[in-house]
Design a protein around this motif. Structure first.
Motif, PDB file in Angstrom:
ATOM      1  N   THR A  16     -34.180   4.056  25.450  1.00 17.22           N
ATOM      2  CA  THR A  16     -33.497   3.992  23.725  1.00 17.22           C
ATOM      3  C   THR A  16     -32.917   2.618  23.774  1.00 17.22           C
ATOM      4  O   THR A  16     -32.931   2.313  22.650  1.00 17.22           O
ATOM      5  N   GLY A  17     -32.678   1.998  24.849  1.00 15.15           N
ATOM      6  CA  GLY A  17     -32.045   0.592  24.662  1.00 15.15           C
ATOM      7  C   GLY A  17     -30.483   0.722  24.066  1.00 15.15           C
ATOM      8  O   GLY A  17     -30.187  -0.084  23.839  1.00 15.15           O
ATOM      9  N   CYS A  18     -30.304   2.005  24.008  1.00 16.73           N
ATOM     10  CA  CYS A  18     -28.891   2.175  23.450  1.00 16.73           C
ATOM     11  C   CYS A  18     -27.972   2.681  24.578  1.00 16.73           C
ATOM     12  O   CYS A  18     -28.229   3.382  25.645  1.00 16.73           O
ATOM     13  N   LYS A  19     -26.674   2.580  24.305  1.00 20.32           N
ATOM     14  CA  LYS A  19     -25.665   2.874  25.247  1.00 20.32           C
ATOM     15  C   LYS A  19     -25.136   4.321  25.250  1.00 20.32           C
ATOM     16  O   LYS A  19     -25.488   4.976  24.302  1.00 20.32           O
ATOM     17  N   VAL A  20     -25.124   5.063  26.463  1.00 15.72           N
ATOM     18  CA  VAL A  20     -24.338   6.409  26.380  1.00 15.72           C
ATOM     19  C   VAL A  20     -23.104   6.063  26.926  1.00 15.72           C
ATOM     20  O   VAL A  20     -22.594   5.605  27.923  1.00 15.72           O
ATOM     21  N   VAL A  21     -22.224   6.592  25.909  1.00 16.17           N
ATOM     22  CA  VAL A  21     -20.761   6.555  26.092  1.00 16.17           C
ATOM     23  C   VAL A  21     -20.234   7.798  26.635  1.00 16.17           C
ATOM     24  O   VAL A  21     -20.387   8.859  26.171  1.00 16.17           O
ATOM     25  N   GLY A  22     -19.868   7.858  27.793  1.00 13.77           N
ATOM     26  CA  GLY A  22     -19.457   9.111  28.616  1.00 13.77           C
ATOM     27  C   GLY A  22     -17.763   8.990  28.506  1.00 13.77           C
ATOM     28  O   GLY A  22     -17.177   8.104  28.835  1.00 13.77           O
ATOM     29  N   VAL A  23     -17.576  10.311  27.963  1.00 12.82           N
ATOM     30  CA  VAL A  23     -16.098  10.641  27.834  1.00 12.82           C
ATOM     31  C   VAL A  23     -15.680  11.448  28.817  1.00 12.82           C
ATOM     32  O   VAL A  23     -16.219  12.478  28.865  1.00 12.82           O
ATOM     33  N   PRO A  24     -14.601  11.045  29.356  1.00 12.03           N
ATOM     34  CA  PRO A  24     -14.074  12.177  30.317  1.00 12.03           C
ATOM     35  C   PRO A  24     -13.594  13.632  29.867  1.00 12.03           C
ATOM     36  O   PRO A  24     -13.247  13.630  28.539  1.00 12.03           O
ATOM     37  N   ALA A  25     -14.047  14.615  30.263  1.00  9.64           N
ATOM     38  CA  ALA A  25     -13.921  16.103  29.640  1.00  9.64           C
ATOM     39  C   ALA A  25     -13.393  16.916  30.961  1.00  9.64           C
ATOM     40  O   ALA A  25     -14.463  17.178  31.795  1.00  9.64           O
ATOM     41  N   ALA A  26     -12.447  17.399  30.858  1.00 14.52           N
ATOM     42  CA  ALA A  26     -11.810  17.898  32.291  1.00 14.52           C
ATOM     43  C   ALA A  26     -12.785  19.153  32.651  1.00 14.52           C
ATOM     44  O   ALA A  26     -12.894  19.092  33.738  1.00 14.52           O
ATOM     45  N   ASP A  27     -13.137  20.191  31.732  1.00 13.38           N
ATOM     46  CA  ASP A  27     -13.887  21.129  32.364  1.00 13.38           C
ATOM     47  C   ASP A  27     -15.480  20.843  31.705  1.00 13.38           C
ATOM     48  O   ASP A  27     -16.352  21.940  31.995  1.00 13.38           O
ATOM     49  N   GLY A  28     -15.795  19.572  31.712  1.00 10.90           N
ATOM     50  CA  GLY A  28     -17.369  19.214  31.214  1.00 10.90           C
ATOM     51  C   GLY A  28     -17.719  19.475  29.672  1.00 10.90           C
ATOM     52  O   GLY A  28     -18.874  19.324  29.727  1.00 10.90           O
ATOM     53  N   LYS A  29     -16.805  19.966  29.154  1.00 14.40           N
ATOM     54  CA  LYS A  29     -16.983  20.314  27.757  1.00 14.40           C
ATOM     55  C   LYS A  29     -16.395  19.321  26.900  1.00 14.40           C
ATOM     56  O   LYS A  29     -15.274  19.153  26.970  1.00 14.40           O
ATOM     57  N   LEU A  30     -17.017  18.792  25.770  1.00 12.36           N
ATOM     58  CA  LEU A  30     -16.839  17.900  24.952  1.00 12.36           C
ATOM     59  C   LEU A  30     -15.930  18.613  23.636  1.00 12.36           C
ATOM     60  O   LEU A  30     -16.233  19.690  23.338  1.00 12.36           O
ATOM     61  N   ARG A  31     -14.940  17.848  23.250  1.00 14.92           N
ATOM     62  CA  ARG A  31     -14.384  18.600  22.245  1.00 14.92           C
ATOM     63  C   ARG A  31     -14.105  17.730  21.159  1.00 14.92           C
ATOM     64  O   ARG A  31     -14.202  16.445  21.249  1.00 14.92           O
ATOM     65  N   VAL A  32     -13.881  18.206  19.783  1.00 16.99           N
ATOM     66  CA  VAL A  32     -13.751  17.289  18.640  1.00 16.99           C
ATOM     67  C   VAL A  32     -12.666  16.163  18.988  1.00 16.99           C
ATOM     68  O   VAL A  32     -12.935  15.130  18.741  1.00 16.99           O
ATOM     69  N   ALA A  33     -11.569  16.354  19.723  1.00 14.10           N
ATOM     70  CA  ALA A  33     -10.683  15.341  19.712  1.00 14.10           C
ATOM     71  C   ALA A  33     -10.994  14.382  20.810  1.00 14.10           C
ATOM     72  O   ALA A  33     -10.603  13.471  20.889  1.00 14.10           O
ATOM     73  N   ASP A  34     -12.313  14.597  21.555  1.00 12.64           N
ATOM     74  CA  ASP A  34     -12.614  13.784  22.450  1.00 12.64           C
ATOM     75  C   ASP A  34     -13.488  12.684  21.686  1.00 12.64           C
ATOM     76  O   ASP A  34     -13.653  11.607  22.057  1.00 12.64           O
ATOM     77  N   VAL A  35     -14.169  13.384  20.465  1.00 12.16           N
ATOM     78  CA  VAL A  35     -15.053  12.363  20.138  1.00 12.16           C
ATOM     79  C   VAL A  35     -14.422  11.615  18.750  1.00 12.16           C
ATOM     80  O   VAL A  35     -14.827  10.356  18.655  1.00 12.16           O
ATOM     81  N   GLU A  36     -13.471  12.351  18.188  1.00 15.41           N
ATOM     82  CA  GLU A  36     -13.026  11.479  17.165  1.00 15.41           C
ATOM     83  C   GLU A  36     -12.579  10.157  17.140  1.00 15.41           C
ATOM     84  O   GLU A  36     -12.776   9.246  16.242  1.00 15.41           O
ATOM     85  N   PRO A  37     -11.770   9.893  18.241  1.00 14.51           N
ATOM     86  CA  PRO A  37     -11.250   8.363  18.331  1.00 14.51           C
ATOM     87  C   PRO A  37     -12.494   7.350  18.289  1.00 14.51           C
ATOM     88  O   PRO A  37     -12.404   6.215  18.073  1.00 14.51           O
ATOM     89  N   LEU A  38     -13.523   7.847  18.676  1.00  6.93           N
ATOM     90  CA  LEU A  38     -14.714   6.902  18.760  1.00  6.93           C
ATOM     91  C   LEU A  38     -15.397   6.675  17.724  1.00  6.93           C
ATOM     92  O   LEU A  38     -16.322   5.505  17.259  1.00  6.93           O
ATOM     93  N   LEU A  39     -15.092   7.636  16.587  1.00  6.99           N
ATOM     94  CA  LEU A  39     -15.943   7.414  15.254  1.00  6.99           C
ATOM     95  C   LEU A  39     -15.168   6.355  14.427  1.00  6.99           C
ATOM     96  O   LEU A  39     -15.961   5.783  13.483  1.00  6.99           O
ATOM     97  N   SER A  40     -14.087   5.618  14.903  1.00  5.32           N
ATOM     98  CA  SER A  40     -13.579   4.550  14.159  1.00  5.32           C
ATOM     99  C   SER A  40     -14.573   3.459  14.600  1.00  5.32           C
ATOM    100  O   SER A  40     -14.261   2.276  13.695  1.00  5.32           O
ATOM    101  N   GLU A  41     -15.370   3.450  15.371  1.00  4.54           N
ATOM    102  CA  GLU A  41     -16.274   2.505  15.517  1.00  4.54           C
ATOM    103  C   GLU A  41     -17.350   2.138  14.373  1.00  4.54           C
ATOM    104  O   GLU A  41     -17.910   1.139  14.162  1.00  4.54           O
ATOM    105  N   HIS A  42     -17.470   3.276  13.803  1.00  2.00           N
ATOM    106  CA  HIS A  42     -18.610   3.420  12.587  1.00  2.00           C
ATOM    107  C   HIS A  42     -18.461   2.118  11.661  1.00  2.00           C
ATOM    108  O   HIS A  42     -17.348   1.947  11.097  1.00  2.00           O
ATOM    109  N   GLY A  43     -19.160   1.091  11.497  1.00  2.00           N
ATOM    110  CA  GLY A  43     -19.093   0.127  10.848  1.00  2.00           C
ATOM    111  C   GLY A  43     -18.801  -1.150  11.279  1.00  2.00           C
ATOM    112  O   GLY A  43     -18.728  -2.154  10.495  1.00  2.00           O
TER     113      GLY A  43
END
Lengths: 345, 345, 345, 345
Positions: free
Chosen positions: B99-126
């Motif tokens: 893809t030529g794109c970055k995969v941003v790996g977010v630490p997730a204690a039990d291997g499951k991503l949650r909304v709170a893990d993703v939301e901080p990254l969305l401020s990058e939009h724009g």
């Protein structure tokens, strides 16, 4: 379902491939190639290309070609291939996508590249505005059904090596070439200077599976990562290894290819006897015939096949024979030719 | 050979998969997917994810993930995934390469991503200097053996869609998740808002073969070219389609996964009874246990398995059960635990 | 140093470009394009291509072409261009590297692509084994010094749009084309259906700097990320914007190009009068002349220039005039022709 | 316009850079680097990094980094960098796009990578499922304004070389580091084992232009093609070379950086005296200060600057000084601090 002359990809698997898979389907083995079946498959291929070869199994022909080429190329390099080559025209740009490099397709009348086709491009070496020739890629059997002699391969290899380049061979129909030349595989691969070989399995009786064989030592040291990052690492690799071990570790590969070639020869003879003009002499398991569009349409109703390309008012038809094509398949098709050609130029 | 708890990739193929391949091995059919077996395989998968789904077979899980992701991404985009995700860590960079794109790996204690893990990254939009979150990718079953509820999936899908993003699910162990949740597959895929699904076959009894399922209409219009240029187009595709038709068009897929999950539960119960502390509760076919390195070494001599990661003085061991794991396999292993732990913390 | 006829890239910057840079070099402004000089540069270009255009500055012509193309292509797509096009041959494979897609070079006698050259390739649409034509790319001025009329551009645009494709124009010498056609730039770009334009600056008197102009609304929404991830985002962008504002926001661009074209016409006239045969009629600022290798060698000793390509016993020489070429430069060169040709065929 | 503390990219060009461009703007020279100004620029950089260095000019910092990294990486490799590194976070995924490889961002408290951060990742060497560490990339000055000592660099270089890896240095603020360390540039680059250096120009007084310096012999043999296919080859390269020759071939580079560093020290002293807590000690031309959001907003009204990241209730503010920051700029800003902090925690 009915066998046709459309493609050797349309045929199924040889019974020995199925038996091998069934035998390999026993208990647990390490995934990703660290299993005894994969080791046997590698041994089988080394018996054909030499024990020094580094052999890696992949899923399909495109996968073999693109990972092989990618391991040889750097940014700004290019691959020189006949314009009819699979890597140049039939892989939807996969080589460009995997390597980021240009594939320069050179027109070659009979599908075979010659030194005189390549030499003019070598003047680009050292011009930073132009892609740098790094790999010559030829298909054996060529996509036109023609076959390179060992000497023809060697001449290209020497040219490549004299200019710091590599010779890659797309051997999707390698077995048919060996039969056509009546030579061991290594005579026109390892011994003729090929550096990297895409060793074809699927078209000659496997369910799936091809191999990348590095024939020149020292080129394979990074290929494990090339293959994995290229999406071509099979988890249950034993099922590829077992097929190669069964088919290429015995005489089955040769019987399959010899039969396919013989059927093509029978078809060519019959067609010529029925008044068909061949586009060029068939050498392996493919026949290319010049026919009017009407005759082609009538014959496709008898047995499916593909148009190759237009040639004046006529069209070149491609008839491919497979390991499982029968004499009856051929004779029935040949018998339909006169009626199909009736009234056609 | 001996069954182990190393990986469900180490198991072989379910007999029904082999039978399906044998049945499909009859005569000639069109290559590259235009055959009745592929059509049946697609129908079988649509019975699980909905008739509106666009279904495409590919060779392996990496192939499914990278072609799925590539069809959703543009230059400068990124994928957000748990740092334990296969796409983030176990594919040798294949997603970046394809893809030529970055995969941003977010630490997730039990291997499951949650909304709170993703939301901080969305401020990058724009912000044009930073990669643009475009895809959230989750694995169901997660690589830690945990399972997302339909609501957890839906919440991530809603987050994604509210921000112009897509939700991709890596379903390498999708069948085990369905059994764990006791729900139809579509309840936590199509109906929960997943846009694109990597539908796993190999780990649940196939010889090879996975599928990319576009669950949101309109996303698949270019996928034929994505797949071919990605090296993931099988010529004899009938052998993938036939396996999916046999295993997912019947109850076999469920029996395989249910059995594997049951064996994992049995193993977990036995281990706990023998004094083992689990790292977390097993939900599907994988058990993660906290053991001293000495105990692990002794147990690996009984049956092979992999270390997951260190945890203080101890190590988390991963035990994977397969469709073919037997009660005897489990009981023999459990029986060896006390001696293995003797004298260890 | 001595002015030659080698390339308009060999010329320096017009004084107005330097003055603009000096004026812009005052205090601090936001980096990366959020500054008043960049805004003025964008306004200047919009005055030529229309206020609806989305305009982005980049560093160089290759950068403009590859980011423009990349924003239009998906995996498995291809670009159709004349085989002489910069994107096909003179960018060391940068288009393939940035896009992962094939550039299909079509032989075009005078360097200009015509509908009849493109149409045969459109039959590939829908064949998943072959790259999908998505962009037609033409150069205006073409690399052969020829110029497309607005109607010729429009015909290609209509063909492209009728087949779901885009028309890209590499306008490295756009100014020279406008002068040659005696038309406003928009007459053969925006108004002729061009979707994306590489707007050239460097060859017409700038120190550095080109622009990507999206003329069709809706195509630019991701270009900020395309440009940044493509390495083409200038931090001190004011220095590009200021140059475009000064040169394209006044009559300087036209004077530069008109002068270069006039010098080429003077050179062509003088050469013909001296007995030189032109390879084809010059239209803009380049002259292509047929000369013997000996004559070329002698003339290159007078003023440097490049061979274009062999033509039988003779060679086509390329003479390029720049914004700063003087009448004396031309006359001195022309005066040397008779002696250079003496005794040569 | 008003000078701010937002970025050294917001400053203009040093007068010497403009004068150099004006002087170089004379007549015609060969394009693409074969000109005397480029040669002088290369000589100037070699005087800092050693005569054995291979030096290539490119347009910008991202361009320098991605072409440098790409020339060191193969498929499946990865780059290890601090998570704050420009290559990890501020280039919109350009490294992944150009190289197809993953950049592994490692948290590093003060922005500086240490051996203990890298070592755990080296266990991936040889695991074909995981990306292979091939390059360690550090920024000097780090993005946090901290500076590596020569010994710290050397330790990382030795670690890299002991594991078949390379050490890349992103020297966007190399000059500021040299001043901070009071050492010649080569003391912490060539002599400390750096293999490839992105040599920064733009942030220290150039209009545009950076360089890639291969300090380890033998790594640059393919870089001409890397640069061209990467879109980073300037046609009128003389204007980059001339700037480097003027600024790095004299004491101007040092005066610029020394001034910027001195202004940052003055700002830090003033802020501390006004009661501001610094996030960490400034080492070069950047100050990171802990302030309440209210205080930050008030100060940004005085002079623009960027938030770096939140830290509890407060935010870390980044103040960057440039070659043209004046004592008055600093003193006026410092004078505004007490009022801005009034009533804030």
């Amino acid at each position: 379902m009915t066998r046709t002359f459309a493609s050797d990809n349309n045929s199924g698997a040889h019974p020995m491939a199925l038996i091998a898979i069934t035998e390999a389907n026993e208990g647990h083995v390490h995934a990703y190639g660290e299993d005894p079946w994969t080791a046997r498959g590698i041994r089988a291929l080394r018996s054909h290309v030499g024990d020094a070869a580094d052999v890696f199994f992949v899923f399909n022909g495109t996968g073999a070609n693109v990972t092989a080429l990618s391991s040889l190329l750097r940014s700004g390099d290019c691959v020189i291939a006949p314009s009819t080559a699979h890597v140049a025209t039939d892989e939807c740009g996969a080589p460009e996508r995997f390597t980021g490099c240009k594939v320069v397709g050179v027109p070659a009348a009979d599908g075979k590249l010659r030194v005189a086709d390549v030499e003019p491009l070598l003047s680009e070496h050292g011009n930073m505005h132009h892609v740098q020739p790094r790999v010559i890629s030829i298909s054996q059997v060529a996509e036109t059904g023609t076959v390179y002699t060992p000497d023809e391969v060697r001449t290209l290899a020497e040219l490549a090596h004299a200019h710091g380049m590599y010779l890659h061979m797309d051997g999707a129909r390698l077995a048919n070439a060996a039969v056509a030349l009546d030579l061991p595989i290594r005579a026109f691969t390892t011994d003729a200077g090929v550096d990297v070989l895409s060793f074809g399995g699927t078209k000659n009786g496997l369910l799936f599976g091809e191999a990348v064989c590095f024939l020149t030592p020292g080129l394979a040291d990074h290929f494990l990562y090339e293959r994995k990052s290229g999406g071509q690492l099979a988890s249950k690799m034993r099922f590829i290894g077992a097929q190669f071990a069964a088919v290429w570790g015995s005489s089955v590969w040769h019987e399959c290819a010899a039969h396919a070639n013989a059927m093509a020869a029978r078809l060519a003879r019959g067609a010529v006897a029925a008044g068909v003009e061949l586009a060029w002499e068939p050498a392996a398991n493919e026949v290319f015939a010049l026919l009017s569009p009407e005759a082609i349409a009538r014959l496709q109703a008898v047995s499916d096949f593909y148009d190759w390309e237009p040639r004046g008012d006529r069209t070149i038809a491609r008839w491919v024979c497979s390991w499982d094509t029968t004499e009856e398949d051929v004779d029935r098709f040949v018998a339909a030719i006169p009626a199909a050609m009736e009234g056609c130029s």
